[in-house]
Scaffold this active site. Structure first.
Site, PDB file in Angstrom:
ATOM      1  N   VAL A 240     -15.854 -12.240  78.853  1.00  0.00           N
ATOM      2  CA  VAL A 240     -16.870 -12.519  79.875  1.00  0.00           C
ATOM      3  C   VAL A 240     -18.003 -13.406  79.387  1.00  0.00           C
ATOM      4  O   VAL A 240     -18.831 -13.835  80.173  1.00  0.00           O
ATOM      5  CB  VAL A 240     -17.493 -11.215  80.424  1.00  0.00           C
ATOM      6  CG1 VAL A 240     -16.453 -10.352  81.098  1.00  0.00           C
ATOM      7  CG2 VAL A 240     -18.214 -10.446  79.337  1.00  0.00           C
TER       8      VAL A 240
ATOM      9  N   SER B 224     -15.496  -6.425  82.671  1.00  0.00           N
ATOM     10  CA  SER B 224     -16.342  -5.650  81.775  1.00  0.00           C
ATOM     11  C   SER B 224     -16.362  -6.291  80.402  1.00  0.00           C
ATOM     12  O   SER B 224     -15.367  -6.876  79.974  1.00  0.00           O
ATOM     13  CB  SER B 224     -15.839  -4.204  81.687  1.00  0.00           C
ATOM     14  OG  SER B 224     -15.105  -4.027  80.498  1.00  0.00           O
ATOM     15  N   LYS B 225     -17.511  -6.155  79.739  1.00  0.00           N
ATOM     16  CA  LYS B 225     -17.600  -6.886  78.471  1.00  0.00           C
ATOM     17  C   LYS B 225     -16.764  -6.225  77.387  1.00  0.00           C
ATOM     18  O   LYS B 225     -16.452  -6.840  76.390  1.00  0.00           O
ATOM     19  CB  LYS B 225     -19.050  -7.090  78.034  1.00  0.00           C
ATOM     20  CG  LYS B 225     -19.886  -5.871  77.858  1.00  0.00           C
ATOM     21  CD  LYS B 225     -21.303  -6.327  77.445  1.00  0.00           C
ATOM     22  CE  LYS B 225     -22.273  -5.181  77.568  1.00  0.00           C
ATOM     23  NZ  LYS B 225     -23.658  -5.604  77.504  1.00  0.00           N
ATOM     24  N   ARG B 226     -16.367  -4.985  77.596  1.00  0.00           N
ATOM     25  CA  ARG B 226     -15.503  -4.349  76.619  1.00  0.00           C
ATOM     26  C   ARG B 226     -14.048  -4.797  76.772  1.00  0.00           C
ATOM     27  O   ARG B 226     -13.333  -4.972  75.815  1.00  0.00           O
ATOM     28  CB  ARG B 226     -15.583  -2.819  76.736  1.00  0.00           C
ATOM     29  CG  ARG B 226     -16.585  -2.204  75.776  1.00  0.00           C
ATOM     30  CD  ARG B 226     -16.786  -0.746  76.056  1.00  0.00           C
ATOM     31  NE  ARG B 226     -17.316  -0.519  77.389  1.00  0.00           N
ATOM     32  CZ  ARG B 226     -18.593  -0.699  77.714  1.00  0.00           C
ATOM     33  NH1 ARG B 226     -19.451  -1.091  76.819  1.00  0.00           N
ATOM     34  NH2 ARG B 226     -19.020  -0.484  78.932  1.00  0.00           N
ATOM     35  N   ARG B 227     -13.640  -4.989  78.033  1.00  0.00           N
ATOM     36  CA  ARG B 227     -12.224  -5.231  78.292  1.00  0.00           C
ATOM     37  C   ARG B 227     -11.895  -6.723  78.429  1.00  0.00           C
ATOM     38  O   ARG B 227     -10.833  -7.173  78.058  1.00  0.00           O
ATOM     39  CB  ARG B 227     -11.881  -4.506  79.598  1.00  0.00           C
ATOM     40  CG  ARG B 227     -10.445  -4.335  79.909  1.00  0.00           C
ATOM     41  CD  ARG B 227     -10.298  -3.491  81.172  1.00  0.00           C
ATOM     42  NE  ARG B 227     -11.299  -3.806  82.172  1.00  0.00           N
ATOM     43  CZ  ARG B 227     -11.879  -2.905  82.954  1.00  0.00           C
ATOM     44  NH1 ARG B 227     -11.578  -1.643  82.865  1.00  0.00           N
ATOM     45  NH2 ARG B 227     -12.793  -3.275  83.835  1.00  0.00           N
TER      46      ARG B 227
END
Ligand code: GLU
Length: 470
Positions: free
Chosen positions: A244, A238-241
């Site tokens: 990426v 995920s791009k938050r975690r």
């Protein structure tokens, strides 16, 4: 004669370009090249609230960095979904005219209330037979036929969907704009796409889209849904975690060839005993039928290991040229003008075997170009904790004042100093290394000293002796 296949990559420009998207693009690209087909880049820019022009440019640049661009005759585009808005509406109205779609005036809230009251989730087909005309606020819904939809997927085999589980989904919103499911199909039809190879998360959309293809009397494309990428905890990237963004790896010194090779091995492996293979070999042997169904672990350490291999494979001159922006660009850790190309050339071969990313290079050679490299306190404390450290520093300095200045004699001097104190080379050179480079790890010491020169070496040894005396 069969017509050549047309693949496509259809990203939505809503953020940094994701490594998962890059993998999907490469799968499409490899197949295009082998099969003599075409790769269409279509930017799905119809979600105006989330699109930004810079994300579109980011995608185009990142694809080019991976080798996918219009330098190749097999690349077509970019096309923009927004340019086809009228065609999407026309297709929707055709389905309406043929009774394959119908208007509904329920609001989203009303749909939910009805679902709650009946205990059945989703839209209940309320307006199916009400014969509503188009009008403001009315959505156009697809009339899902009874029966079963079978999706033939090159990765997953036959996937069956019971149509009873699929609600009459929306084609046009209440304000008349087309939904993704419809726009995506109509674009694929306009662009004569024969193969849709995309992320697994779209698989639930596929039966609906296949129904639209059939309703528009066009044979659906060949489908392939490739497995998602997961992180170490087996959670979807995920791009938050997670890290990426392809752009970020590029900035961190990952080489495009290493990135391409690594991404291709996520869910697929080349035959033979190594995964590090030339692009042409991948093009010749990659098959969707061999792609694994299960999620693929995006392992940053493995990517770095691939990168290290690619760095070591570079001809020395290429390595030197590739390092240049990191050594003389904005991020260089020493004052502008301090960098000396001939010193770096002298070390380049030794550095090349010791890094996994080009961004590590400046830190490996910074002690040549900083006026006074900072001494790492922990390294210093460790290297000088024994009582012999002070004698080793001063005896080395005394001998280095007159010895012949080449790495063999520089090493011989320290070996002699070590012998006198009953110390092995690895131990006795530790305070010298920290005194000169500021750290305990780095490129081979004696080659470094040879290039650094007598004056600087002696000055740093003297400074270290003083420091220790305090
Ligand atoms: N625009 C969609 C996405 O970025 C892709 C749809 C597709 O590949 O069919 O997820």
């Amino acid at each position: 004669m069969t017509t050549p296949p047309r693949y496509r990559f259809a990203p939505s420009p809503t953020g940094f370009f994701h490594v998962g998207g890059a993998r999907t693009a490469l799968y499409n690209w490899a197949l295009t090249l082998r099969e003599g087909g075409t790769f269409v880049l279509r930017i799905e820019d119809t979600d105006e609230s989330r699109n930004e022009p810079q994300w579109t440019q980011g995608i185009i640049d990142a694809l080019a960095w991976l080798g996918i661009n219009n330098d190749h005759p097999q690349f077509e585009g970019p096309y923009f979904q927004s340019a086809n808005a009228q065609a999407h509406i026309d297709a929707a109205m055709k389905l309406y005219a043929e009774g394959k779609a119908y208007f509904c005036d329920l609001t989203g809230e009303q749909v939910q209330e009805r679902a709650k009251a009946s205990g059945k989730p989703g839209y209940d087909g309320y307006s199916r037979d009400r014969g509503l005309e188009p009008g403001p606020g009315r959505v156009l819904r697809f009339r899902v036929p009874a029966g079963e939809t079978v999706v033939h997927d090159l990765v997953r085999g036959e996937v069956k969907f019971d149509n009873a589980t699929i609600e009459d989904f929306v084609l046009l919103r209440g304000n008349g704009t087309p939904m993704f499911l419809l726009a995506n199909v109509v674009d694929d039809q306009i662009m004569n796409i024969t193969h849709v190879v995309r992320a697994e998360e779209h698989l639930p959309n596929t039966p609906k889209q296949q129904m639209i293809w059939n309703a528009l009397n066009v044979a659906p494309p060949t489908w392939a849904h490739v497995p998602v990428l997961v992180n170490e905890q087996r959670k979807k990237l995920s791009k938050r975690r997670d890290k990426v963004a392809v752009e970020q790896y590029r900035e961190e010194g990952i080489l495009p060839d290493a990135m391409v090779n690594y991404l291709m091995t996520l869910g697929w492996a080349p035959a033979g005993d190594t995964e590090i293979v030339p692009w042409q070999h991948i093009v010749d042997t990659f098959r969707l039928e061999d792609v694994n169904h299960s999620p693929a672990f995006f392992d940053i350490q493995k990517l770095q290991a691939f990168n290290g291999e690619y760095i070591r494979k570079m001809p020395l001159e290429v390595f030197i040229a590739e390092c240049e922006p990191f050594l003389t660009g904005e991020t260089m850790p020493w004052p502008a003008g301090n960098f000396k190309q001939d010193i770096f050339r002298g070390m380049a071969e030794l550095v090349q075997t010791r890094v996994t990313a080009l961004t590590e290079v400046p830190a490996m050679v910074d002690f040549f170009f900083l006026d006074e490299p900072a001494i790492d306190e922990a390294s210093w404390a460790k290297a000088t904790k024994d009582e012999w450290a002070s004698a080793v520093l001063s005896e080395t300095a005394a001998a280095y004042a007159t010895t012949e200045w080449n790495h063999d004699s520089l090493k011989a001097v320290i070996e002699q100093v070590g012998e006198k104190h009953g110390l092995k080379l690895g131990k006795v050179q530790a305070p010298i290394r920290v005194a000169i480079t500021g750290r305990t790890v780095g490129p081979p010491l004696f080659e470094s000293l040879e290039l650094l020169g007598r004056d600087t070496t002696l000055a740093r040894l003297a400074a270290a002796s003083q420091r220790l005396a305090k």
